[in-house]
Design a protein around this motif. Structure first.
Motif, mmCIF file in Angstrom:
data_model
loop_
_atom_site.group_PDB
_atom_site.id
_atom_site.type_symbol
_atom_site.label_atom_id
_atom_site.label_comp_id
_atom_site.label_asym_id
_atom_site.label_seq_id
_atom_site.Cartn_x
_atom_site.Cartn_y
_atom_site.Cartn_z
ATOM 1 N N THR A 112 0.827 -1.201 0.000
ATOM 2 C CA THR A 112 0.000 0.000 0.000
ATOM 3 C C THR A 112 0.865 1.257 0.000
ATOM 4 O O THR A 112 2.068 1.198 0.252
ATOM 5 C CB THR A 112 -0.910 0.031 1.240
ATOM 6 N N GLU A 113 0.218 2.371 -0.253
ATOM 7 C CA GLU A 113 0.940 3.646 -0.259
ATOM 8 C C GLU A 113 1.341 4.081 1.150
ATOM 9 O O GLU A 113 2.377 4.704 1.349
ATOM 10 C CB GLU A 113 0.059 4.730 -0.894
ATOM 11 N N ASN A 114 0.521 3.744 2.127
ATOM 12 C CA ASN A 114 0.746 4.230 3.492
ATOM 13 C C ASN A 114 0.377 3.153 4.520
ATOM 14 O O ASN A 114 -0.637 3.282 5.214
ATOM 15 C CB ASN A 114 -0.063 5.508 3.754
ATOM 16 N N PRO A 115 1.162 2.094 4.635
ATOM 17 C CA PRO A 115 0.801 0.953 5.478
ATOM 18 C C PRO A 115 0.629 1.287 6.956
ATOM 19 O O PRO A 115 -0.307 0.793 7.596
ATOM 20 C CB PRO A 115 1.965 -0.019 5.269
ATOM 21 N N THR A 116 1.495 2.118 7.501
ATOM 22 C CA THR A 116 1.410 2.439 8.926
ATOM 23 C C THR A 116 0.143 3.196 9.247
ATOM 24 O O THR A 116 -0.527 2.944 10.261
ATOM 25 C CB THR A 116 2.647 3.251 9.365
ATOM 26 N N GLU A 117 -0.225 4.112 8.366
ATOM 27 C CA GLU A 117 -1.444 4.896 8.565
ATOM 28 C C GLU A 117 -2.682 4.009 8.467
ATOM 29 O O GLU A 117 -3.624 4.126 9.271
ATOM 30 C CB GLU A 117 -1.496 6.014 7.516
ATOM 31 N N CYS A 144 9.531 -6.442 1.852
ATOM 32 C CA CYS A 144 8.102 -6.266 2.115
ATOM 33 C C CYS A 144 7.765 -4.809 2.414
ATOM 34 O O CYS A 144 6.766 -4.515 3.075
ATOM 35 C CB CYS A 144 7.658 -7.147 3.280
ATOM 36 N N GLU A 145 8.602 -3.910 1.939
ATOM 37 C CA GLU A 145 8.381 -2.497 2.192
ATOM 38 C C GLU A 145 6.988 -2.072 1.714
ATOM 39 O O GLU A 145 6.577 -2.396 0.609
ATOM 40 C CB GLU A 145 9.442 -1.650 1.481
ATOM 41 N N GLY A 146 6.290 -1.362 2.584
ATOM 42 C CA GLY A 146 4.954 -0.883 2.243
ATOM 43 C C GLY A 146 3.855 -1.912 2.395
ATOM 44 O O GLY A 146 2.710 -1.664 2.006
ATOM 45 N N CYS A 147 4.163 -3.066 2.984
ATOM 46 C CA CYS A 147 3.208 -4.174 2.967
ATOM 47 C C CYS A 147 2.505 -4.418 4.306
ATOM 48 O O CYS A 147 3.096 -4.293 5.377
ATOM 49 C CB CYS A 147 3.913 -5.464 2.555
ATOM 50 N N LEU A 148 1.244 -4.793 4.186
ATOM 51 C CA LEU A 148 0.460 -5.328 5.291
ATOM 52 C C LEU A 148 0.163 -6.785 4.996
ATOM 53 O O LEU A 148 -0.111 -7.147 3.846
ATOM 54 C CB LEU A 148 -0.864 -4.563 5.438
ATOM 55 N N ARG A 149 0.224 -7.617 6.039
ATOM 56 C CA ARG A 149 -0.171 -9.023 5.886
ATOM 57 C C ARG A 149 -1.551 -9.181 6.503
ATOM 58 O O ARG A 149 -1.750 -8.911 7.683
ATOM 59 C CB ARG A 149 0.825 -9.958 6.584
ATOM 60 N N ILE A 150 -2.497 -9.625 5.697
ATOM 61 C CA ILE A 150 -3.891 -9.711 6.127
ATOM 62 C C ILE A 150 -4.348 -11.166 6.111
ATOM 63 O O ILE A 150 -4.386 -11.805 5.061
ATOM 64 C CB ILE A 150 -4.800 -8.866 5.209
ATOM 65 N N ILE A 171 -9.699 -3.637 14.416
ATOM 66 C CA ILE A 171 -9.295 -4.596 13.376
ATOM 67 C C ILE A 171 -7.776 -4.686 13.384
ATOM 68 O O ILE A 171 -7.088 -3.679 13.193
ATOM 69 C CB ILE A 171 -9.791 -4.140 11.991
ATOM 70 N N ILE A 172 -7.264 -5.873 13.579
ATOM 71 C CA ILE A 172 -5.817 -6.048 13.694
ATOM 72 C C ILE A 172 -5.279 -6.844 12.509
ATOM 73 O O ILE A 172 -5.665 -7.997 12.297
ATOM 74 C CB ILE A 172 -5.427 -6.774 15.001
ATOM 75 N N VAL A 173 -4.411 -6.215 11.734
ATOM 76 C CA VAL A 173 -3.664 -6.909 10.679
ATOM 77 C C VAL A 173 -2.196 -6.837 11.072
ATOM 78 O O VAL A 173 -1.850 -6.352 12.146
ATOM 79 C CB VAL A 173 -3.923 -6.279 9.287
ATOM 80 N N ARG A 174 -1.300 -7.329 10.240
ATOM 81 C CA ARG A 174 0.134 -7.344 10.581
ATOM 82 C C ARG A 174 0.886 -6.372 9.683
ATOM 83 O O ARG A 174 0.838 -6.493 8.447
ATOM 84 C CB ARG A 174 0.706 -8.770 10.397
ATOM 85 N N ASP A 175 1.546 -5.412 10.301
ATOM 86 C CA ASP A 175 2.357 -4.450 9.558
ATOM 87 C C ASP A 175 3.726 -5.071 9.289
ATOM 88 O O ASP A 175 4.526 -5.268 10.186
ATOM 89 C CB ASP A 175 2.515 -3.166 10.378
ATOM 90 N N ARG A 176 3.989 -5.386 8.040
ATOM 91 C CA ARG A 176 5.259 -6.005 7.639
ATOM 92 C C ARG A 176 6.124 -5.036 6.838
ATOM 93 O O ARG A 176 7.075 -5.452 6.166
ATOM 94 C CB ARG A 176 4.998 -7.262 6.796
ATOM 95 N N SER A 177 5.804 -3.744 6.915
ATOM 96 C CA SER A 177 6.452 -2.759 6.047
ATOM 97 C C SER A 177 7.927 -2.546 6.348
ATOM 98 O O SER A 177 8.653 -1.993 5.527
ATOM 99 C CB SER A 177 5.718 -1.418 6.146
ATOM 100 N N LYS A 178 8.384 -2.980 7.517
ATOM 101 C CA LYS A 178 9.803 -2.822 7.866
ATOM 102 C C LYS A 178 10.613 -4.091 7.600
ATOM 103 O O LYS A 178 11.807 -4.149 7.895
ATOM 104 C CB LYS A 178 9.930 -2.396 9.329
ATOM 105 N N VAL A 179 9.982 -5.117 7.056
ATOM 106 C CA VAL A 179 10.653 -6.374 6.730
ATOM 107 C C VAL A 179 11.278 -6.260 5.340
ATOM 108 O O VAL A 179 10.669 -5.709 4.418
ATOM 109 C CB VAL A 179 9.653 -7.553 6.775
ATOM 110 N N ALA A 180 12.495 -6.785 5.183
ATOM 111 C CA ALA A 180 13.184 -6.735 3.888
ATOM 112 C C ALA A 180 12.317 -7.326 2.781
ATOM 113 O O ALA A 180 11.718 -8.392 2.952
ATOM 114 C CB ALA A 180 14.501 -7.499 3.975
#
Length: 353
Positions: free
Chosen positions: A297-302, A323-329, A312-321
């Motif tokens: 996504t453009e703004n995963p943390t937001e 996987c930048e910008g990614c959420l795991r749903i 609603i809880i998903v997993r923020d993986r945007s800091k993983v090599a």
């Protein structure tokens, strides 16, 4: 050529395992006065005053019927994490040996390596989340004991090319561990059927995902009889409690129900992929053979925080090599997925204001 004796630690070869009372007597009896248990029972409606079967034979027998492998090729542990830890303790000398992982991948391989003071050599996946075969080959040396491959991979969701895994199995003289925690959701067949072909193969599975028993902590390792003997030699005497054995055995009688859940999850996964594809803030949706999808996504943390504020809880993986910008749903029920998409639409509406 792979030789188990060449990679097994010397102290494990010479180890005399703890012999419990239930190891020494395996028959039927009515009076048990051998294990210093409380003969009066327990405060619970079900009596748990007796030690459990140390080798979980009834559960293994049922798994054998489902998986098509003999009980002697099955290890049961306190989640797959116990099997991972035993692999390090049995085959890797601290401060000397190394293992290879292929990030982004399941984090417990690295944690167990660090706990056991074993060097971890990370060979990142390629941009398409497949194995860097050349990089893996260059990283292997005489002290490389294990290669960990998660397929379908977590957190990316894709299956690893089978031909690449087979190439490693055929040419690597250490253990190749295929973590198949999400295999029930995959189009790719399990590697369990290859145990007779590759003596260095260890397949990990779990009852935490498709079988819905995450709270019981039941992990499985499938391997040659010789490797399973090592697992049983190293594990604690009663590594799986009686309640988990009983409940796992009961659950394993309900294959049809689990298969229906798998079908519905896969259907919901494809529907959620299509729905997410309509969101303007979604840049990419990666292919998935698991019960989750990785979404760039453009703004995963937001987005993550917006969801959290709505329960609603998903997993923020945007800091993983990689996987930048990614959420795991994770794929939820149809109702949960509807709630997720409503929140996503609300997020995008809020950005327009």
């Amino acid at each position: 050529m792979f030789n188990l004796e060449n990679i097994l630690r010397k102290n494990i070869k010479e180890l005399v395992p703890y012999s419990s009372a239930r190891d020494e007597f395996k028959g039927e009896a009515s009076v048990f006065l051998d294990a210093n248990e409380n003969a009066y029972g327990s405060p619970l409606s079900t009596n748990y005053n007796r030690y459990p079967d140390p080798l979980q034979y009834k559960v293994k027998k049922r798994l054998s019927e489902i998986k098509g492998v003999p009980p002697r090729n099955i290890f049961l542990g306190n989640g797959s994490d116990e099997a991972i830890d035993i692999l390090f303790r049995a085959f890797c000398y601290p401060g000397k040996d190394n293992v290879i992982t292929v990030p982004p991948t399941y984090g417990m391989y690295e944690v167990s390596a660090n706990i056991n003071d074993v060097e971890i050599r990370k060979i990142n996946l390629l941009p398409d989340y497949q194995l860097n075969m050349e990089g893996i080959a260059e990283a292997i040396d005489e002290n490389t004991k294990i290669i960990f491959i998660c397929s379908p991979n977590n957190p990316t969701g894709n299956s690893i090319n089978r031909e690449d895994i087979e190439t490693i199995l055929a040419n690597f003289n250490g253990l190749v561990v295929i973590d198949e925690a999400y295999i029930n959701y995959s189009r790719q067949k399990t590697f369990i059927q290859e145990l007779t072909e590759y003596s260095n193969l260890v397949v990990l599975q779990t009852l935490s995902k498709a079988w819905g028993l995450a709270g019981l902590r039941v992990g499985m390792a499938f391997a040659s009889e010789e490797i399973i003997e090592v697992f049983n030699k190293v594990k604690p005497p009663y590594n799986m409690n009686e309640a988990s054995q009983e409940l796992a055995l009961a659950a394993l009688q309900n294959v049809d129900q689990v298969n229906n859940w798998i079908k519905e999850t896969v259907t919901e996964r494809e529907k959620l992929r299509a729905d997410l594809g309509q969101m303007s803030s979604v840049l990419s949706i990666y292919p998935s053979d698991a019960n989750f999808i990785l979404v760039k996504t453009e703004n995963p943390t937001e987005i993550y925080q917006f969801f959290v504020e709505r329960g609603i809880i998903v997993r923020d993986r945007s800091k993983v090599a990689l996987c930048e910008g990614c959420l795991r749903i994770t794929i939820g029920t149809p109702q949960e997925n509807t709630v997720l998409m409503e929140a996503f639409k609300n997020f995008e509406e809020s950005k327009k204001k």
